[in-house]
Design a protein around this motif. Structure first.
Motif, PDB file in Angstrom:
ATOM      1  N   GLU A  30       0.827  -1.206   0.000  1.00 25.20           N
ATOM      2  CA  GLU A  30       0.000   0.000   0.000  1.00 25.20           C
ATOM      3  C   GLU A  30       0.867   1.264   0.000  1.00 25.20           C
ATOM      4  O   GLU A  30       0.526   2.263  -0.635  1.00 25.20           O
ATOM      5  CB  GLU A  30      -0.919  -0.003   1.223  1.00 25.20           C
ATOM      6  N   ALA A  31       2.007   1.186   0.703  1.00 27.57           N
ATOM      7  CA  ALA A  31       2.904   2.349   0.783  1.00 27.57           C
ATOM      8  C   ALA A  31       3.740   2.530  -0.473  1.00 27.57           C
ATOM      9  O   ALA A  31       4.428   3.546  -0.622  1.00 27.57           O
ATOM     10  CB  ALA A  31       3.820   2.198   1.994  1.00 27.57           C
ATOM     11  N   GLY A  32       3.708   1.551  -1.351  1.00 29.52           N
ATOM     12  CA  GLY A  32       4.465   1.654  -2.588  1.00 29.52           C
ATOM     13  C   GLY A  32       5.917   1.269  -2.484  1.00 29.52           C
ATOM     14  O   GLY A  32       6.690   1.471  -3.421  1.00 29.52           O
ATOM     15  N   VAL A  33       6.321   0.679  -1.348  1.00 30.40           N
ATOM     16  CA  VAL A  33       7.720   0.272  -1.187  1.00 30.40           C
ATOM     17  C   VAL A  33       7.934  -1.173  -1.616  1.00 30.40           C
ATOM     18  O   VAL A  33       9.075  -1.646  -1.653  1.00 30.40           O
ATOM     19  CB  VAL A  33       8.195   0.463   0.264  1.00 30.40           C
ATOM     20  N   LEU A  34       6.872  -1.884  -1.906  1.00 29.99           N
ATOM     21  CA  LEU A  34       6.960  -3.264  -2.379  1.00 29.99           C
ATOM     22  C   LEU A  34       6.041  -3.436  -3.571  1.00 29.99           C
ATOM     23  O   LEU A  34       4.840  -3.163  -3.482  1.00 29.99           O
ATOM     24  CB  LEU A  34       6.565  -4.238  -1.266  1.00 29.99           C
ATOM     25  N   ALA A  35       6.617  -3.870  -4.685  1.00 26.94           N
ATOM     26  CA  ALA A  35       5.841  -4.140  -5.889  1.00 26.94           C
ATOM     27  C   ALA A  35       6.188  -5.549  -6.362  1.00 26.94           C
ATOM     28  O   ALA A  35       7.074  -5.736  -7.199  1.00 26.94           O
ATOM     29  CB  ALA A  35       6.146  -3.116  -6.976  1.00 26.94           C
ATOM     30  N   PRO A  36       5.523  -6.559  -5.814  1.00 28.75           N
ATOM     31  CA  PRO A  36       5.917  -7.945  -6.103  1.00 28.75           C
ATOM     32  C   PRO A  36       5.651  -8.345  -7.543  1.00 28.75           C
ATOM     33  O   PRO A  36       4.680  -7.895  -8.165  1.00 28.75           O
ATOM     34  CB  PRO A  36       5.050  -8.753  -5.134  1.00 28.75           C
ATOM     35  N   SER A  37       6.537  -9.200  -8.058  1.00 28.13           N
ATOM     36  CA  SER A  37       6.312  -9.758  -9.391  1.00 28.13           C
ATOM     37  C   SER A  37       5.269 -10.866  -9.344  1.00 28.13           C
ATOM     38  O   SER A  37       4.603 -11.160 -10.340  1.00 28.13           O
ATOM     39  CB  SER A  37       7.623 -10.304  -9.947  1.00 28.13           C
ATOM     40  N   ALA A  38       5.143 -11.490  -8.181  1.00 26.89           N
ATOM     41  CA  ALA A  38       4.140 -12.523  -7.927  1.00 26.89           C
ATOM     42  C   ALA A  38       4.000 -12.659  -6.419  1.00 26.89           C
ATOM     43  O   ALA A  38       4.881 -12.259  -5.662  1.00 26.89           O
ATOM     44  CB  ALA A  38       4.541 -13.860  -8.557  1.00 26.89           C
ATOM     45  N   VAL A  39       2.873 -13.224  -5.975  1.00 28.11           N
ATOM     46  CA  VAL A  39       2.604 -13.403  -4.553  1.00 28.11           C
ATOM     47  C   VAL A  39       2.242 -14.862  -4.304  1.00 28.11           C
ATOM     48  O   VAL A  39       1.455 -15.452  -5.055  1.00 28.11           O
ATOM     49  CB  VAL A  39       1.456 -12.495  -4.073  1.00 28.11           C
ATOM     50  N   ILE A  40       2.821 -15.443  -3.259  1.00 30.80           N
ATOM     51  CA  ILE A  40       2.444 -16.780  -2.807  1.00 30.80           C
ATOM     52  C   ILE A  40       1.717 -16.616  -1.478  1.00 30.80           C
ATOM     53  O   ILE A  40       2.330 -16.293  -0.460  1.00 30.80           O
ATOM     54  CB  ILE A  40       3.668 -17.703  -2.639  1.00 30.80           C
ATOM     55  N   ASP A  41       0.425 -16.799  -1.492  1.00 25.93           N
ATOM     56  CA  ASP A  41      -0.422 -16.613  -0.319  1.00 25.93           C
ATOM     57  C   ASP A  41      -0.544 -17.943   0.420  1.00 25.93           C
ATOM     58  O   ASP A  41      -1.183 -18.880  -0.064  1.00 25.93           O
ATOM     59  CB  ASP A  41      -1.787 -16.102  -0.771  1.00 25.93           C
ATOM     60  N   LEU A  42       0.044 -18.017   1.610  1.00 29.24           N
ATOM     61  CA  LEU A  42       0.066 -19.264   2.381  1.00 29.24           C
ATOM     62  C   LEU A  42      -1.053 -19.358   3.411  1.00 29.24           C
ATOM     63  O   LEU A  42      -1.121 -20.357   4.132  1.00 29.24           O
ATOM     64  CB  LEU A  42       1.422 -19.414   3.095  1.00 29.24           C
ATOM     65  N   TRP A  43      -1.918 -18.358   3.478  1.00 33.17           N
ATOM     66  CA  TRP A  43      -2.912 -18.337   4.566  1.00 33.17           C
ATOM     67  C   TRP A  43      -3.786 -19.590   4.577  1.00 33.17           C
ATOM     68  O   TRP A  43      -4.088 -20.130   5.629  1.00 33.17           O
ATOM     69  CB  TRP A  43      -3.770 -17.088   4.448  1.00 33.17           C
ATOM     70  N   GLY A  44      -4.172 -20.079   3.421  1.00 37.93           N
ATOM     71  CA  GLY A  44      -5.052 -21.243   3.367  1.00 37.93           C
ATOM     72  C   GLY A  44      -4.336 -22.549   3.115  1.00 37.93           C
ATOM     73  O   GLY A  44      -4.985 -23.566   2.818  1.00 37.93           O
ATOM     74  N   CYS A  45      -3.021 -22.559   3.281  1.00 39.69           N
ATOM     75  CA  CYS A  45      -2.238 -23.775   3.002  1.00 39.69           C
ATOM     76  C   CYS A  45      -2.311 -24.735   4.186  1.00 39.69           C
ATOM     77  O   CYS A  45      -1.912 -24.392   5.306  1.00 39.69           O
ATOM     78  CB  CYS A  45      -0.797 -23.403   2.696  1.00 39.69           C
TER      79      CYS A  45
END
Length: 267
Positions: free
Chosen positions: A41-56
């Protein structure tokens, strides 16, 4: 308003998560998201992809394993607080992390891998001699907490690895936790301290007083040798490298770190 156009992978099993990690080593790993989403949200991270582990499946939960307490990487702070098997010093630290909403969503693995030197739980893992379980498609290894943080925001995780669990041995002895911040709640640490002492053992672990969470080994050795409290405090203050920033001065942090140890040792 948060807008992320990067592809998001949501693996449902650990095997799938490890495969995705191997295939996308540059992806940003998201556990609870309480830090990652703020950075985005702050613009300091712009990922090329995201691995969401919350439901793993298989990454969350607390269990005994061969005499050690195994804490899954996506176990939340609230999970820690509610489980009486968790050492009281760790439950106390978990209660200092943000508001209830953050405690419900934030994870132990996220806190460890974010590797902020001010992370509230990090000195506790050091003081309790925790081991971190790191896994990839190549296999599994365990790294001591004392060897995990390599530099500011740098860890010993390989590009294809995930932190999957934290192991706590039954260390015994007396442990103490102290967080110093601007407020009593919802405050980033100016100094965070966890100490442990038992017969022939001393641990003095700190956060926010150096580029990584650290133990002051010289002060620990002095404690074991029965040195006076003043000598232990002096070695603590000499053994840390705090900086001055918007939250505090280096001198304040050095003084407070020593005072936290003194108050614990003098009871």
């Amino acid at each position: 308003m948060l807008a992320c156009t990067a592809p998001v992978h949501r693996p449902r099993t650990l095997d799938e998560a490890l495969r995705v990690r191997a295939e996308t080593p540059a992806a940003t790993v998201l556990a609870g998201g309480t830090d990652v989403l703020v950075y985005m949200e702050a613009g300091v991270l712009a990922p090329s992809a995201v691995i969401d582990l919350w439901g793993c499946a298989g990454l969350r939960g607390i269990a005994l394993d061969a005499g050690q307490l195994r804490i899954g990487a996506t176990t939340t702070y609230t999970d820690l607080v509610r489980d009486d098997r968790v050492p009281s010093v760790l439950r106390e630290a978990a209660l200092t992390v943000g508001a209830v909403q953050v405690q419900n969503r934030g994870t132990v693995g996220g806190n460890v891998c974010n590797s902020s030197p001010a992370g509230d739980t990090l000195p506790v893992w050091l003081a309790l001699d925790a081991d971190f379980e790191l896994r990839s498609v190549r296999g599994t290894r365990r790294v001591a907490a004392a060897a995990f943080w390599q530099g500011y925001k740098q860890t010993s995780l390989a590009a294809d690895e995930l932190l999957t669990a934290i192991y706590l041995p039954d260390v015994g002895g007396e442990a103490h936790f102290r967080k110093v911040g601007t407020r009593m709640a919802q405050s980033i640490s100016k100094v965070v301290f966890c100490g442990r002492r038992a017969q022939g053992v001393a641990r003095l672990a700190f956060g926010a007083v150096g580029p990584v969470p650290l133990r002051v080994l010289a002060a620990e050795a002095a404690m074991v040798a029965g040195a006076p409290v003043n000598e232990v405090v002096r070695l603590v203050r000499e053994g840390i490298t705090p900086i001055g920033d918007v939250r505090s001065t280096a001198d304040y942090r050095r003084r407070v770190a020593g005072n936290a140890v003194r108050r614990w040792l003098e009871g």
